[in-house]
Structures are given as structure tokens and as C-alpha cells.
Design an enzyme around this catalytic site. Structure first.
Site, PDB file in Angstrom:
ATOM      1  N   GLU A 107       0.842  -1.212   0.057  1.00 51.26           N
ATOM      2  CA  GLU A 107      -0.065  -0.019   0.014  1.00 51.26           C
ATOM      3  C   GLU A 107       0.897   1.403  -0.012  1.00 51.26           C
ATOM      4  O   GLU A 107       0.451   2.305  -0.560  1.00 51.26           O
ATOM      5  CB  GLU A 107      -1.037   0.110   1.231  1.00 51.26           C
ATOM      6  CG  GLU A 107      -1.936  -0.984   1.152  1.00 51.26           C
ATOM      7  CD  GLU A 107      -3.198  -0.795   0.201  1.00 51.26           C
ATOM      8  OE1 GLU A 107      -3.225   0.509  -0.302  1.00 51.26           O
ATOM      9  OE2 GLU A 107      -3.658  -1.704  -0.541  1.00 51.26           O
ATOM     10  N   SER A 479     -48.492 -31.566  35.650  1.00 59.79           N
ATOM     11  CA  SER A 479     -48.403 -32.156  36.996  1.00 59.79           C
ATOM     12  C   SER A 479     -47.130 -31.872  37.612  1.00 59.79           C
ATOM     13  O   SER A 479     -46.688 -32.066  38.829  1.00 59.79           O
ATOM     14  CB  SER A 479     -48.111 -33.856  36.698  1.00 59.79           C
ATOM     15  OG  SER A 479     -49.515 -34.356  36.632  1.00 59.79           O
TER      16      SER A 479
END
Length: 778
Positions: A107, A479
Site C-alpha cells: 500500500e 403435573s
């Protein structure tokens, strides 16, 4: 039109070769004049247009990176990220040299030499532009920082001049290392990832210091075109770019010939696993909601780290257990047919587009892969998933949908070319046909001592349905509510040895003016102890017991366990589970039996830190228990624990004791009328957990389905992981209880009252008996 506006108009023309080639040929002298005029125009634009409009530099001098909200397990596993950008801020001194060398090589190799604008690079780019179009290469790292923070990517002379001026200002305000730090943490690198630290994790599942030369070069090649050069999307182009980076590193002496050859030869494995190794979407969403309520939009950008109380291995065990058992239920109830259908065009490109469109409506669900059938026979299916590969299913892999492959199959079930199906791999990697289940489920586990979450799965698939069944699904408990009625009865002088007549009973208040006649699922036994009645989930005994202590007392007693009395009727159906609870409520309630009688407050968040690690909030260690935290007598908790252990070893939950092989396993099954809901709630050691299964639009789960077949297997599979290596939990009898004639009871009730038979000669109807609907338990 003013001179400045004319200049601006000219200089904002796109930089293309055509702009030059369309001009007539000029003499050498004319070219010199043009060059002078161009220079004058540039200076004019800088003075008239660019300088007054330059933005302030505080955005870079006081850089505040947008770091997402991250959610972790208690043992440090990343569970989720929330924010538009995946980013980790890493100081420049912590970025490895090989990563910096790779980036600068491709770069901006003269980064530490120029003053923000590299005139050599500008000259190269200008020549390239005049001879063949605009090429990357003129922008320095500093100029890219200026562009990324302040400007668009539009390629005009004016924008480039503004970029250059900003670069000079940035260079005067920051050091070279500070500029490079900004760039390497801010730059976009594809896959919603910003900065090289996050890219290392996204693509290679590594920390920056762990990168090889080859991996660093691959990442350094991405900024030039993140959409086309990232290895997850286009590995071929990414590899070509990586080779350029490596050649450049060799050329400028950043790596040796041997390092170059080794990097070229290294086969890179790009991360194809999920970013989050722990499945905790529902828990992470709870965290997100809480942080957003406090910080609003800042929650997604300020880098908060939230450490939950979840245990990574237990969370994954809960997730896998819930999904596998939901799919097992789904397999028991048959193949429903293809999810969707599309006519496949003859043209290959149109066909691929059609497949992509329809599969976008049917996203994968973890290991359940959606695919479009391209070939089909009674012995083989070939199908194409969104990945473009070909799935082939044959042999036993077709068994589940065998009827749908017959020529006489119902049209809405028959699998044909164009059908959208689901497939998954078995343990040997072979493809098998499956389907997305319609049923839902939930699972939650808490530390019974302090209420911290250990695992939470709010449904089968968060991407399909975000509704959290653990915290928000109000369902009838069946239950599984009975132990709380039994606990209330202990305070009224009954004991596990109390005998109750298990014979049919007829009461007023049924539907359409008829009598209400509750029934057992397994027949009637006559006189039976409360211990055995709870173990076998006898409905008649539960009804008679609630009649004896009164529905109002039982309903008031439920509040001790955190249940909302408004959600439970003050009549006899309450004992069979006609009220409404959430799985989280049930877990908190059973925790009271598990910890000796204390109420706990469930909590998910252990600690919150900011991006720099400063602690913003932390849940303190649980205090020494105080009497005000006790909600039931220690004697009551001890006796109920002994009864719930009985359920899990010789009663409806016996599979738990048999599979886990631990005497400290305790819990209770629950099944509502017509099997609309299946439950198991229980605990061992300090882990309390609840599993539930049912349809969001309630309907029967099947005549042969119960809590023991639906929810209990989920609970067992999770507990196998949660209890691995943990010692057995032994209960010491508290003061005030005695073991009399083979069972426990309170000392003050010792004698005939403690072992009395519940009066079976009492009238069948009592004044306050009011029934609103028939229910069954189990």
C-alpha cells in the site's frame, strides 16, 4: 459563472483517459502554456475552494473507533456481537511487525519517508492515467486515512487535492505510528469486518500475533478491493493478490527468499466455521435488550464487553440436546412433505437464479440444510443447496421420507424435481433427508444457590423465531406443579407416609353442567402413600390433597415460590396444572427445593466492561443467606427433596435416575390435557433445570407423548454434561424431622396425626369445590 466555479467544474471532471485523448494535438509550446495554466488553476482552486472547506481533524486526533457490543460466557467464549462493524482496536505497538510490513509493502512502502503525499507515487499514477486509465498507487496511507474519515471515493481532481491537503494536516497533527494505528484499526476488510485484528479472527480464527507471513500477506491484499479480494468470497482473486504482496515484500527486503518460498507454499485454511462457537442467541438477545435500554445506540459502538454467567460447554449441551430431541420427536410423527416448490427453467443461468431466489426464503438452520431437488427416484435424491454443491441422498438416508418418493404419494407430500427439502449429515457424514420441525421447545438451567444462568435456549431456531419461550411463554405446567401442593400439605400436618384413597371421584363444576371426574393415566390403586402418589403422578390423590388443605391455601402458598397467584385458579384444577407458568419461573421455584428453602433471583450478567477493560458493573458474590430469604422451612425442603428423588428413580421420571446413575437426581414430569405441553423440572447438586416442549398454537403432541418422552430426554442429555465430574449432593436431615415407620415427618406431627390416612370417608363434595375445566397430569 464565477472563475472559481468554472475551475471547480473543470476539476471535478472524472479522471479518465478519454478526457485527455479527446483534446486536439498541441504544439510543444502550447503544451507548456497549458501546464502553466493548469498549475495556476490548481493553486486557485486550493485557495478558493478547498482550504475554506477542510473539515476539522478532531475525528482523527480524538479517534473513537466504533467497537461492537460483545457478549461472552463466564469462561470467556464469544457468544455474540451487536453492531454494524466487527472491530477490535489494537494499539500500534501490539500489531506484529510482519502485518505492518505486509501492508506497507503493497500500500505505501515509503510511508515513513514522505510527508503525507508521495510525489513519486503521484507521478507514477499520473503517467498510468495518461496512458491507460486511473490506477491505484497514488494514495498514501495518510491520504487513505483522510479519505476514509472525511471524503467519498469519487475519483476527481478536486477530491484528490482535498485528500492531499488533509493528508498534510493529518501528518502535522499525528505521528507516523498514530496514523498507521488509525488505518490498521479503521480500514474495511470485507465480511462486515474493520481492522486487521478482527480480520485475523474472521478469516483465520487467530489473534494478530499468531499470523504467519502468508496469512498476513493475504490480509494485506484485501484493502485494495474488500468486496473482491477477501478470501471468504473469492479465494482465487485473494490468492493472486497475496502473491503480489509476497513478491513486493521480497523485493523491498522485508522477507527472505526462504520465507517467501515457505509463504508461497503454505496452504491457507480460511475460517469456514461459525464466528461464534457457542449457540446462545436467545441469551445474547436478552443482554442486548438490557444494554440498549441503558445506553441506547451507544451500546453498539462503545465497545462494551458483557460477561454472562453461562458456561460454554453447558450452553452448547443444552442447545444440542434441545435440537436433537425436537428432531427426534419430529421424526416419530412422520414426514410432512417438501417445504416449497419451484419450476426449474431449462436455461442453466436462469435455473441457478431461480434456486438462489427460493433458497433465500428458506435459510439453513444450523445442520438442517435447505436444498432444491434436481433429480429424484425411489432410490436416490440429488439436490442443490445455496452453496452450489450437490447433495446426494440414498439408502437409509431416504427412509424418513420413503412414502413421499412413491409415485402414488399425495401431491402435497410427494418429492419431485423443484421441491425444497432439508438434509443433514449423520455421524458418518452421510446425507439424510429431514425437515424443519413445527414443534417448539425451551430449556433453562440455573445455579440453584445464587440464581445465575448456566444455560438458556429459548427455542429451536432463533433466526426463525425470536420469541424466547424460557422467559415469555406462559404455559400450563401440568403435573410439574404438584410438588408445590405437596409442600403446602406438609405445613398442614401431612407427611410422605400419609395414605390417600386413590379411587375415582366425581365433583360438580365440569363442562356443560356435567360432573368433573378427574382421572389417572395409569389406573387406580386404592389407599396409597403421598410419596408413591407423587412418584406415579396420581391425579386423584393430588385433587383430594388440595381439597384437604383448601384451594385458597394452596394458591396462596404458591406465591412463596415466585408464582403469580393471578395466573392460577383458586380451585381444584390448580393441582393438575391449569394455571400458567414460564420455564424460568419453574426453574426458580424448583431451585428452592434444591437449595434447602431459599428463593433466588435469576441473573444473566456477571460483569460489564468498557472498551478499555474498565468495570462498569459487576454482580457481587452471593451474600451469606439471611432468614428473610428463606421461603419454606428447611424441614419442608428436605422432605420434598426426598420425594422428588423418588420420582426420578422409581416414578414417572425414573429414566433420569437410570441414565445419569446418580442418587441425588430429583425432579418431576408434567403433561397437560391431551398432551398440549410436556415438562420436566428437576435438579442435582447445585444445578436446577427445566425443559418444555409444545406447539406455539397449542395442540396435542400425540396420544403416546408425555413429559417423560418429550422434555425429560432434553433434561437428561444436558445434565450428563453439567454433572460430569461433580460430586454427589448429600442432604443432612435438619433439626425437627424424624424418620418414623420408614419415612420422614415433622417432629411436632410425630404420632398418629403424622401418619394418618387422609379421611376417605369425607363427603365427595365440599362447599368450595369449583371446577372450570378438566385436566390430566403425568
Amino acid at each position: 459563472m464565477s472563475l472559481s466555479s468554472t475551475i471547480v467544474k473543470f476539476l471535478t471532471l472524472p479522471l479518465t483517459t478519454a478526457n485527455y485523448r479527446e483534446q486536439p494535438r498541441r504544439t510543444f509550446l502550447a503544451a507548456g502554456v497549458d501546464a502553466f495554466l493548469l498549475g495556476f488553476l490548481v493553486i486557485s482552486v486550493m485557495l478558493l475552494s478547498v482550504l475554506p472547506g477542510l473539515p476539522p481533524l478532531d475525528v482523527v486526533t480524538d479517534y473513537q473507533p466504533k467497537i461492537p457490543l460483545r457478549v461472552y460466557s463466564a469462561d470467556g467464549a464469544l457468544l455474540a456481537e451487536f453492531g454494524e462493524e466487527h472491530r477490535d482496536f489494537v494499539p500500534i505497538q501490539d500489531i506484529p511487525q510482519v502485518m505492518k510490513d505486509a501492508l506497507l509493502a503493497i500500500e505505501d512502502s515509503r510511508f515513513y519517508e514522505h510527508g503525507g503525499v508521495d510525489y513519486r507515487g503521484v507521478a507514477r499514477a499520473l503517467v498510468a492515467d495518461l496512458t491507460g486509465g486511473f490506477h491505484q498507487g497514488a494514495s498514501t496511507i495518510t491520504m487513505q486515512v483522510a479519505r476514509n474519515f472525511f471524503l467519498t471515493r469519487e475519483k476527481t481532481v478536486l477530491r484528490k487535492l482535498t485528500e492531499a491537503l488533509l493528508a498534510y494536516r493529518i501528518e502535522s497533527a499525528l505521528s507516523k505510528d498514530q496514523i498507521l494505528e488509525l488505518y490498521m484499526n479503521q480500514i474495511y476488510l470485507g465480511q462486515r469486518t474493520h481492522g486487521f485484528a478482527s480480520a485475523a479472527r474472521t478469516y483465520f480464527n487467530k489473534r494478530l500475533p499468531e499470523l504467519t507471513v502468508a496469512e498476513a500477506a493475504m490480509l494485506a491484499g484485501i484493502p485494495q478491493n474488500p468486496a473482491k479480494r477477501n478470501p471468504a468470497v473469492n479465494p482465487v482473486r485473494a490468492k493472486a493478490r497475496q502473491m503480489l504482496v509476497l513478491k513486493r515484500m521480497l523485493q523491498i527486503g522485508k522477507i527472505s527468499e526462504a520465507q517467501y518460498n515457505e509463504a508461497v507454499a503454505q496452504a491457507l485454511k480460511v475460517n469456514d466455521r461459525q464466528l461464534f462457537a457457542v449457540h446462545a442467541d436467545y441469551a445474547a438477545e436478552l443482554v442486548r435488550q438490557e444494554l440498549y435500554a441503558q445506553y441506547k445506540g451507544d451500546a453498539y459502538t462503545r465497545g462494551f464487553n458483557v460477561y454472562t454467567t453461562l458456561i460454554a460447554a453447558e450452553q452448547n449441551a443444552a442447545y444440542n440436546s434441545l435440537r436433537s430431541n425436537v428432531l427426534a420427536y419430529d421424526q416419530r410423527h412422520g414426514y410432512r412433505g417438501a417445504e416449497d416448490f419451484i419450476e426449474l427453467p431449462d436455461d442453466e443461468d436462469e435455473r441457478d437464479d431461480a434456486i438462489d431466489r427460493i433458497l433465500a426464503k428458506h435459510p439453513n438452520s444450523d445442520n438442517l440444510i435447505a436444498a432444491v431437488v434436481t433429480e429424484v427416484s425411489a432410490k436416490r435424491i440429488r439436490a442443490e443447496p445455496a452453496s452450489g454443491d450437490t447433495i446426494e441422498i440414498n439408502g437409509d438416508g431416504l427412509r424418513f421420507a420413503a412414502r413421499a418418493l412413491q409415485t402414488n404419494a399425495r401431491p402435497d407430500q410427494r418429492i419431485r424435481v423443484g421441491s425444497v427439502i432439508r438434509a443433514s449429515r449423520d455421524g458418518k457424514g452421510r446425507w439424510m433427508i429431514g425437515q424443519m420441525p413445527e414443534v417448539e421447545a425451551a430449556f433453562v438451567a440455573l445455579n440453584a444457590e445464587d440464581g445465575s444462568y448456566r444455560a438458556l435456549v429459548g427455542g429451536f431456531d432463533f433466526a426463525r423465531k425470536q420469541f424466547n419461550h424460557v422467559t415469555s411463554a406462559w404455559r400450563q405446567p401440568g403435573s410439574s406443579i404438584k410438588p408445590f401442593v405437596y409442600s403446602a400439605a406438609l405445613e398442614k400436618g401431612y407427611s410422605p407416609a400419609t395414605l390417600v384413597d386413590d379411587v375415582p371421584i366425581s365433583l360438580p363444576g365440569g363442562e356443560n353442567g356435567q360432573a368433573w371426574e378427574p382421572q389417572n393415566d395409569d389406573g387406580y390403586d386404592g389407599p396409597i402413600s403421598l410419596r408413591r402418589a407423587l412418584a406415579r403422578s396420581k391425579n386423584i390423590v393430588a385433587v383430594r390433597l388440595l381439597r384437604a388443605i383448601s384451594p385458597q391455601y394452596g394458591r396462596d402458598y404458591l406465591q412463596r415460590f415466585g408464582f403469580d397467584p393471578a395466573k392460577h385458579p383458586a380451585n381444584l384444577t390448580m393441582t393438575l396444572g391449569s394455571g400458567s407458568v414460564t420455564p424460568l419461573q419453574m426453574a426458580g421455584a424448583y431451585a428452592i427445593f434444591a437449595n434447602g428453602g431459599y428463593k433466588v433471583a435469576p441473573h444473566l450478567i456477571q460483569k460489564v466492561t468498557d472498551a478499555r477493560g474498565n468495570v462498569l458493573r459487576e454482580t457481587p458474590p452471593p451474600p451469606v443467606r439471611q432468614d428473610e430469604q428463606r421461603v419454606i422451612d428447611s424441614r419442608n425442603a428436605f422432605i420434598m427433596d426426598s420425594m422428588l428423588r423418588e420420582v426420578a428413580h422409581s416414578g414417572t421420571g425414573a429414566l433420569a435416575g437410570a441414565r445419569l446413575g446418580r442418587p441425588d437426581v430429583a425432579g418431576k414430569t408434567g403433561t397437560t390435557s391431551d398432551a398440549f405441553d410436556g415438562w420436566f423440572a428437576g435438579y442435582a447438586g447445585n444445578v436446577v433445570a427445566v425443559a418444555w416442549m409444545g406447539f406455539d398454537q397449542p395442540k396435542s403432541l400425540g396420544g403416546r407423548e408425555f413429559g417423560a418422552t418429550l422434555a425429560l430426554p432434553i433434561w437428561i442429555d444436558y445434565m450428563r454434561q453439567a454433572l460430569a465430574g461433580k460430586p454427589l449432593s448429600e442432604r443432612t436431615p435438619p433439626a425437627g424431622v424424624s424418620f418414623v415407620d420408614g419415612d420422614w415427618m415433622y417432629d411436632e406431627f410425630n404420632g398418629e396425626a403424622g401418619i394418618k390416612t387422609l379421611d376417605i370417608t369425607a363427603p365427595s363434595v365440599q362447599p368450595n369445590d369449583a371446577i372450570i375445566q378438566p385436566l390430566s397430569g403425568g
